[in-house]
Design an enzyme around this catalytic site. Structure first.
Site, PDB file in Angstrom:
ATOM      1  CG  ASN A  44     -32.747 -28.647  33.073  1.00 38.20           C
ATOM      2  OD1 ASN A  44     -33.561 -28.926  32.742  1.00 38.20           O
ATOM      3  ND2 ASN A  44     -31.482 -28.656  32.550  1.00 38.20           N
ATOM      4  CG  HIS A 130     -27.549 -37.877  33.022  1.00 34.53           C
ATOM      5  ND1 HIS A 130     -26.375 -37.423  33.134  1.00 34.53           N
ATOM      6  CD2 HIS A 130     -28.343 -36.834  32.404  1.00 34.53           C
ATOM      7  CE1 HIS A 130     -26.117 -36.131  32.370  1.00 34.53           C
ATOM      8  NE2 HIS A 130     -27.471 -35.874  31.883  1.00 34.53           N
ATOM      9  CD  GLU A 174     -31.593 -39.432  35.935  1.00 31.65           C
ATOM     10  OE1 GLU A 174     -32.361 -38.655  36.067  1.00 31.65           O
ATOM     11  OE2 GLU A 174     -30.813 -39.924  35.211  1.00 31.65           O
ATOM     12  CB  SER A 178     -33.497 -35.894  33.087  1.00 29.98           C
ATOM     13  OG  SER A 178     -33.334 -37.157  32.071  1.00 29.98           O
ATOM     14  CG  ASP A 203     -27.809 -37.619  39.708  1.00 31.98           C
ATOM     15  OD1 ASP A 203     -28.428 -36.384  39.659  1.00 31.98           O
ATOM     16  OD2 ASP A 203     -27.410 -37.579  38.696  1.00 31.98           O
ATOM     17  CG  HIS A 206     -33.694 -33.303  36.526  1.00 32.90           C
ATOM     18  ND1 HIS A 206     -33.843 -32.195  35.750  1.00 32.90           N
ATOM     19  CD2 HIS A 206     -32.911 -34.332  35.950  1.00 32.90           C
ATOM     20  CE1 HIS A 206     -33.130 -32.497  34.635  1.00 32.90           C
ATOM     21  NE2 HIS A 206     -32.446 -33.768  34.767  1.00 32.90           N
ATOM     22  CE  LYS A 237     -29.659 -30.637  34.639  1.00 31.62           C
ATOM     23  NZ  LYS A 237     -29.216 -32.152  34.923  1.00 31.62           N
TER      24      LYS A 237
HETATM   25  C1  LIG Z   1     -28.005 -32.633  34.304  1.00 31.13           C
HETATM   26  C2  LIG Z   1     -27.416 -33.853  34.885  1.00 31.13           C
HETATM   27  C3  LIG Z   1     -26.297 -34.214  35.122  1.00 31.13           C
HETATM   28  C4  LIG Z   1     -25.164 -33.514  34.942  1.00 31.13           C
HETATM   29  O1  LIG Z   1     -24.974 -32.282  35.451  1.00 31.13           O
HETATM   30  P1  LIG Z   1     -24.234 -31.143  34.917  1.00 31.13           P
HETATM   31  O2  LIG Z   1     -23.838 -30.264  36.135  1.00 31.13           O
HETATM   32  O3  LIG Z   1     -24.992 -30.473  33.726  1.00 31.13           O
HETATM   33  O4  LIG Z   1     -22.964 -31.671  34.243  1.00 31.13           O
HETATM   34  C5  LIG Z   1     -26.126 -35.519  35.997  1.00 31.13           C
HETATM   35  N1  LIG Z   1     -27.192 -35.974  36.253  1.00 31.13           N
HETATM   36  C6  LIG Z   1     -28.260 -35.876  35.955  1.00 31.13           C
HETATM   37  C7  LIG Z   1     -29.514 -36.861  36.440  1.00 31.13           C
HETATM   38  C8  LIG Z   1     -28.596 -34.768  35.369  1.00 31.13           C
HETATM   39  O5  LIG Z   1     -29.956 -34.624  34.657  1.00 31.13           O
END
Ligand SMILES: *Cc1c(COP(=O)(O)O)cnc(C)c1O
Length: 383
Positions: A44, A130, A174, A178, A203, A206, A237
């Protein structure tokens, strides 16, 4: 048979047993594992920032001046000025009143949801959200309603039927998904949250650093900063750092400082990481060509695949190539690995049965030339 042995056997028989594969090093879109160097299409590190000289320097400087650890939670002596500076920057970046840093996205989602919602409340969650969101909802004790992926019509039916029975309600999604690389219909979701008296949490794990004129995410890109109540995102990421944030009203942030257990009961991020996250926000501002180049290359790869009749999906830097059969996807991935490209197969239960895929996660370092080589390998296998 013992429960643990049996679970492992089951996975093994289904060819879905997971294991770790340590890399010697990884940087600039490549990864070195077991004596071989691959193009890394599963990280990522979207903007290639994890090896950026300015981020490395920020990390070293912070260690020199502030040490290696914060040694306590924020509410004890682990609260640094640097944490507050980063939170101010995030609030500006996200165009919200206030922000709070978390140690990871997983901790943010598992903590925030249950701090605000509980029994008697309802949470409407996209079916592909997620695991950290799903776990956060479970921990909260609120009633979970899963709406079909990116389907506001289905969500509205649920809201019509269920909203009245509950005290408070949250819609959660999201912004870039992802596994599918597609984008949530945020405008429609915001419209529903207003009509049905809910909050909305987005969220941007990404999307942060990639979408929007300032690179702050899809919420910025769609001009919805005022309408989205809780904007969450991560530093690990595209930003090449570590940790996560939530941006919202000052009241909600003060509330979380008091009631969010995953924030309160955990040692705060170390100064070096906070400094990297901070520097990363500067680089995003100063080097917009990274996100532009990344998205151009993603359009190139996706459209080339589609032109040759392959099922490439999404509308972001994440490009799933739908294969269908489990074993074929696995073989496809092995074959790419032999040719020097590391792109992992994603299989059920992570994705629906019959939709096994190879997921290409592009970064700024994957130039058109690299992608041309990849396309040749894919065509060779598809024949
Ligand atoms: C990676 C991810 C997380 C978790 O984040 P980390 O900092 O890796 O724990 C939460 N939500 C989504 C949509 C993700 O892709």
């Amino acid at each position: 048979m013992e429960r643990i042995e049996k679970s492992l056997m089951d996975r093994s028989e289904k060819r879905s047993l997971r294991s770790l594969s340590p890399a010697d090093r990884r940087a600039e879109g490549r990864i070195h594992i077991e004596g071989r160097d691959y193009v890394d299409l599963s990280s990522n590190d979207y903007l290639g920032l994890s090896s950026h000289p300015k981020l490395k320097e920020a990390s070293r400087d912070a260690v020199d001046s502030l040490g290696t650890s914060s040694c306590a939670s924020r509410l004890l002596s682990g609260d640094l000025k640097l944490h507050h500076e980063l939170e101010e920057e995030i609030a500006l970046f996200k165009n919200k009143e206030s922000a709070l840093i978390f140690n990871s996205g997983y901790q943010a989602n598992t903590g925030i949801i249950g701090a605000i919602y509980g029994r008697g409340d309802a949470i409407f969650s996209d079916r592909l959200n997620h695991a950290s969101i799903v776990d956060g909802i479970t921990l909260s004790g609120a009633k979970l309603f899963r709406f079909r992926h990116n389907d506001p019509g289905h969500l509205e039916n649920m809201l019509k039927k269920e909203r009245k029975r509950f005290k408070e309600a949250l819609i959660i999604t999201e912004s870039i998904f992802s596994m599918d690389g597609d984008r949530a219909p945020l405008k429609e979701l915001v419209d529903l949250k207003e009509r049905y008296n809910c909050r909305i949490m987005v969220d941007e794990a990404h999307a942060t650093g990639i979408f929007g004129a300032r690179g702050s995410g899809v919420v910025e890109d769609e001009n919805l900063e005022e309408d989205v109540d809780l904007i969450m995102g991560t530093f690990g990421k595209a930003l090449g750092g570590f940790g996560a944030y939530i941006a919202s009203t000052s009241d909600i942030i003060r509330y979380l400082v008091n009631f969010c257990r995953s924030f309160i009961y955990s040692t705060s991020l170390p100064p070096s990481i906070v400094a990297v996250n901070m520097e990363s926000l500067k680089v995003i501002k100063d080097e917009p060509w990274r996100r532009k180049g990344l998205l151009e290359n993603a359009v190139y790869l996706r459209s080339e695949l589609q032109k040759s009749g392959l099922k490439a999906r999404g509308s972001s830097q994440i490009i799933p190539l739908i294969i269908g059969d489990n074993e074929v996807a696995q073989d496809f991935s092995e074959r790419l690995k032999d040719a020097g490209y590391r792109a992992l197969p994603i299989r059920p239960p992570t994705v629906p049965e019959g939709e096994s895929r190879i997921r290409f996660s592009l970064t700024y370092n994957h130039t058109k030339d690299i992608l041309k080589g990849l396309l040749d390998e894919i065509y060779a296998f598809s024949k």
